[in-house]
Design a protein around this motif. Structure first.
Motif, PDB file in Angstrom:
ATOM      1  N   LEU A  11       0.815  -1.209   0.000  1.00 41.62           N
ATOM      2  CA  LEU A  11       0.000   0.000   0.000  1.00 41.62           C
ATOM      3  C   LEU A  11       0.855   1.269   0.000  1.00 41.62           C
ATOM      4  O   LEU A  11       0.461   2.281  -0.567  1.00 41.62           O
ATOM      5  CB  LEU A  11      -0.936  -0.010   1.204  1.00 41.62           C
ATOM      6  CG  LEU A  11      -2.050   1.031   1.203  1.00 41.62           C
ATOM      7  CD1 LEU A  11      -2.932   0.876  -0.028  1.00 41.62           C
ATOM      8  CD2 LEU A  11      -2.880   0.910   2.466  1.00 41.62           C
ATOM      9  N   TRP A  12       2.039   1.219   0.588  1.00 44.92           N
ATOM     10  CA  TRP A  12       2.892   2.396   0.595  1.00 44.92           C
ATOM     11  C   TRP A  12       3.302   2.783  -0.819  1.00 44.92           C
ATOM     12  O   TRP A  12       3.480   3.963  -1.124  1.00 44.92           O
ATOM     13  CB  TRP A  12       4.111   2.204   1.491  1.00 44.92           C
ATOM     14  CG  TRP A  12       5.117   1.229   0.957  1.00 44.92           C
ATOM     15  CD1 TRP A  12       5.144  -0.106   1.171  1.00 44.92           C
ATOM     16  CD2 TRP A  12       6.230   1.527   0.119  1.00 44.92           C
ATOM     17  NE1 TRP A  12       6.200  -0.676   0.516  1.00 44.92           N
ATOM     18  CE2 TRP A  12       6.902   0.314  -0.149  1.00 44.92           C
ATOM     19  CE3 TRP A  12       6.740   2.694  -0.441  1.00 44.92           C
ATOM     20  CZ2 TRP A  12       8.034   0.243  -0.940  1.00 44.92           C
ATOM     21  CZ3 TRP A  12       7.875   2.620  -1.224  1.00 44.92           C
ATOM     22  CH2 TRP A  12       8.504   1.404  -1.467  1.00 44.92           C
ATOM     23  N   LEU A  13       3.431   1.806  -1.721  1.00 44.55           N
ATOM     24  CA  LEU A  13       3.748   2.129  -3.115  1.00 44.55           C
ATOM     25  C   LEU A  13       2.608   2.898  -3.765  1.00 44.55           C
ATOM     26  O   LEU A  13       2.835   3.871  -4.494  1.00 44.55           O
ATOM     27  CB  LEU A  13       4.023   0.849  -3.911  1.00 44.55           C
ATOM     28  CG  LEU A  13       5.338   0.142  -3.616  1.00 44.55           C
ATOM     29  CD1 LEU A  13       5.367  -1.208  -4.312  1.00 44.55           C
ATOM     30  CD2 LEU A  13       6.496   0.998  -4.051  1.00 44.55           C
ATOM     31  N   VAL A  14       1.394   2.481  -3.496  1.00 46.51           N
ATOM     32  CA  VAL A  14       0.226   3.170  -4.054  1.00 46.51           C
ATOM     33  C   VAL A  14       0.128   4.582  -3.495  1.00 46.51           C
ATOM     34  O   VAL A  14      -0.099   5.540  -4.232  1.00 46.51           O
ATOM     35  CB  VAL A  14      -1.061   2.367  -3.767  1.00 46.51           C
ATOM     36  CG1 VAL A  14      -2.295   3.127  -4.209  1.00 46.51           C
ATOM     37  CG2 VAL A  14      -1.006   1.000  -4.435  1.00 46.51           C
ATOM     38  N   LYS A  15       0.313   4.712  -2.186  1.00 47.13           N
ATOM     39  CA  LYS A  15       0.251   6.037  -1.568  1.00 47.13           C
ATOM     40  C   LYS A  15       1.350   6.940  -2.117  1.00 47.13           C
ATOM     41  O   LYS A  15       1.111   8.109  -2.412  1.00 47.13           O
ATOM     42  CB  LYS A  15       0.385   5.917  -0.052  1.00 47.13           C
ATOM     43  CG  LYS A  15      -0.819   5.336   0.614  1.00 47.13           C
ATOM     44  CD  LYS A  15      -0.581   5.253   2.116  1.00 47.13           C
ATOM     45  CE  LYS A  15      -1.763   4.645   2.827  1.00 47.13           C
ATOM     46  NZ  LYS A  15      -1.517   4.543   4.269  1.00 47.13           N
ATOM     47  N   TRP A  16       2.550   6.417  -2.241  1.00 45.69           N
ATOM     48  CA  TRP A  16       3.656   7.216  -2.764  1.00 45.69           C
ATOM     49  C   TRP A  16       3.351   7.664  -4.181  1.00 45.69           C
ATOM     50  O   TRP A  16       3.590   8.820  -4.541  1.00 45.69           O
ATOM     51  CB  TRP A  16       4.943   6.387  -2.742  1.00 45.69           C
ATOM     52  CG  TRP A  16       6.114   7.156  -3.256  1.00 45.69           C
ATOM     53  CD1 TRP A  16       6.894   8.001  -2.541  1.00 45.69           C
ATOM     54  CD2 TRP A  16       6.619   7.160  -4.590  1.00 45.69           C
ATOM     55  NE1 TRP A  16       7.859   8.528  -3.343  1.00 45.69           N
ATOM     56  CE2 TRP A  16       7.717   8.029  -4.615  1.00 45.69           C
ATOM     57  CE3 TRP A  16       6.253   6.513  -5.767  1.00 45.69           C
ATOM     58  CZ2 TRP A  16       8.443   8.281  -5.770  1.00 45.69           C
ATOM     59  CZ3 TRP A  16       6.980   6.768  -6.913  1.00 45.69           C
ATOM     60  CH2 TRP A  16       8.058   7.630  -6.908  1.00 45.69           C
ATOM     61  N   TRP A  17       2.828   6.768  -5.005  1.00 47.38           N
ATOM     62  CA  TRP A  17       2.529   7.106  -6.395  1.00 47.38           C
ATOM     63  C   TRP A  17       1.444   8.180  -6.468  1.00 47.38           C
ATOM     64  O   TRP A  17       1.539   9.123  -7.243  1.00 47.38           O
ATOM     65  CB  TRP A  17       2.113   5.855  -7.164  1.00 47.38           C
ATOM     66  CG  TRP A  17       1.863   6.137  -8.602  1.00 47.38           C
ATOM     67  CD1 TRP A  17       0.684   6.150  -9.229  1.00 47.38           C
ATOM     68  CD2 TRP A  17       2.832   6.476  -9.592  1.00 47.38           C
ATOM     69  NE1 TRP A  17       0.842   6.455 -10.547  1.00 47.38           N
ATOM     70  CE2 TRP A  17       2.158   6.670 -10.803  1.00 47.38           C
ATOM     71  CE3 TRP A  17       4.213   6.644  -9.571  1.00 47.38           C
ATOM     72  CZ2 TRP A  17       2.802   7.019 -11.979  1.00 47.38           C
ATOM     73  CZ3 TRP A  17       4.856   6.993 -10.746  1.00 47.38           C
ATOM     74  CH2 TRP A  17       4.165   7.168 -11.920  1.00 47.38           C
ATOM     75  N   LEU A  19       0.720  10.436  -4.218  1.00 42.84           N
ATOM     76  CA  LEU A  19       1.249  11.712  -3.743  1.00 42.84           C
ATOM     77  C   LEU A  19       2.272  12.310  -4.707  1.00 42.84           C
ATOM     78  O   LEU A  19       2.409  13.523  -4.804  1.00 42.84           O
ATOM     79  CB  LEU A  19       1.884  11.538  -2.360  1.00 42.84           C
ATOM     80  CG  LEU A  19       0.908  11.273  -1.223  1.00 42.84           C
ATOM     81  CD1 LEU A  19       1.681  10.928   0.046  1.00 42.84           C
ATOM     82  CD2 LEU A  19       0.009  12.466  -1.000  1.00 42.84           C
ATOM     83  N   ALA A  20       2.998  11.476  -5.433  1.00 43.22           N
ATOM     84  CA  ALA A  20       4.029  11.969  -6.334  1.00 43.22           C
ATOM     85  C   ALA A  20       3.477  12.403  -7.687  1.00 43.22           C
ATOM     86  O   ALA A  20       4.066  13.245  -8.359  1.00 43.22           O
ATOM     87  CB  ALA A  20       5.096  10.890  -6.539  1.00 43.22           C
TER      88      ALA A  20
END
Length: 69
Positions: A11-17, A19-20
């Motif tokens: 999920l951190w990958l999805v959140k990072w994407w 936000l970026a």
């Protein structure tokens, strides 16, 4: 290992994407704008060289009266 734990690890990958992505879009627009400005200034310089026949010297006075003696 339960199914929820594996999902939260990715999920951190999805959140990072998410936000970026806005930052990437803004940087892309700025980059396109700068390329457009660069192309416009290059075109302006080429047209001015075409009509004047010589590049402007940065220290010459306006009107080209600096070489009279």
């Amino acid at each position: 290992m339960s199914g929820g734990q594996g999902l939260s690890r990715r999920l951190w990958l999805v959140k990072w994407w998410l936000l970026a992505m806005p930052h990437f879009l803004v940087l892309g627009v700025i980059g396109v704008g700068l390329r457009g400005l660069s192309a416009l200034l290059t075109l302006f310089a080429g047209v001015s060289l075409l009509f004047t026949g010589a590049p402007r010297t940065p220290h010459a006075p306006p009107g080209g009266r600096g070489d009279r003696r």
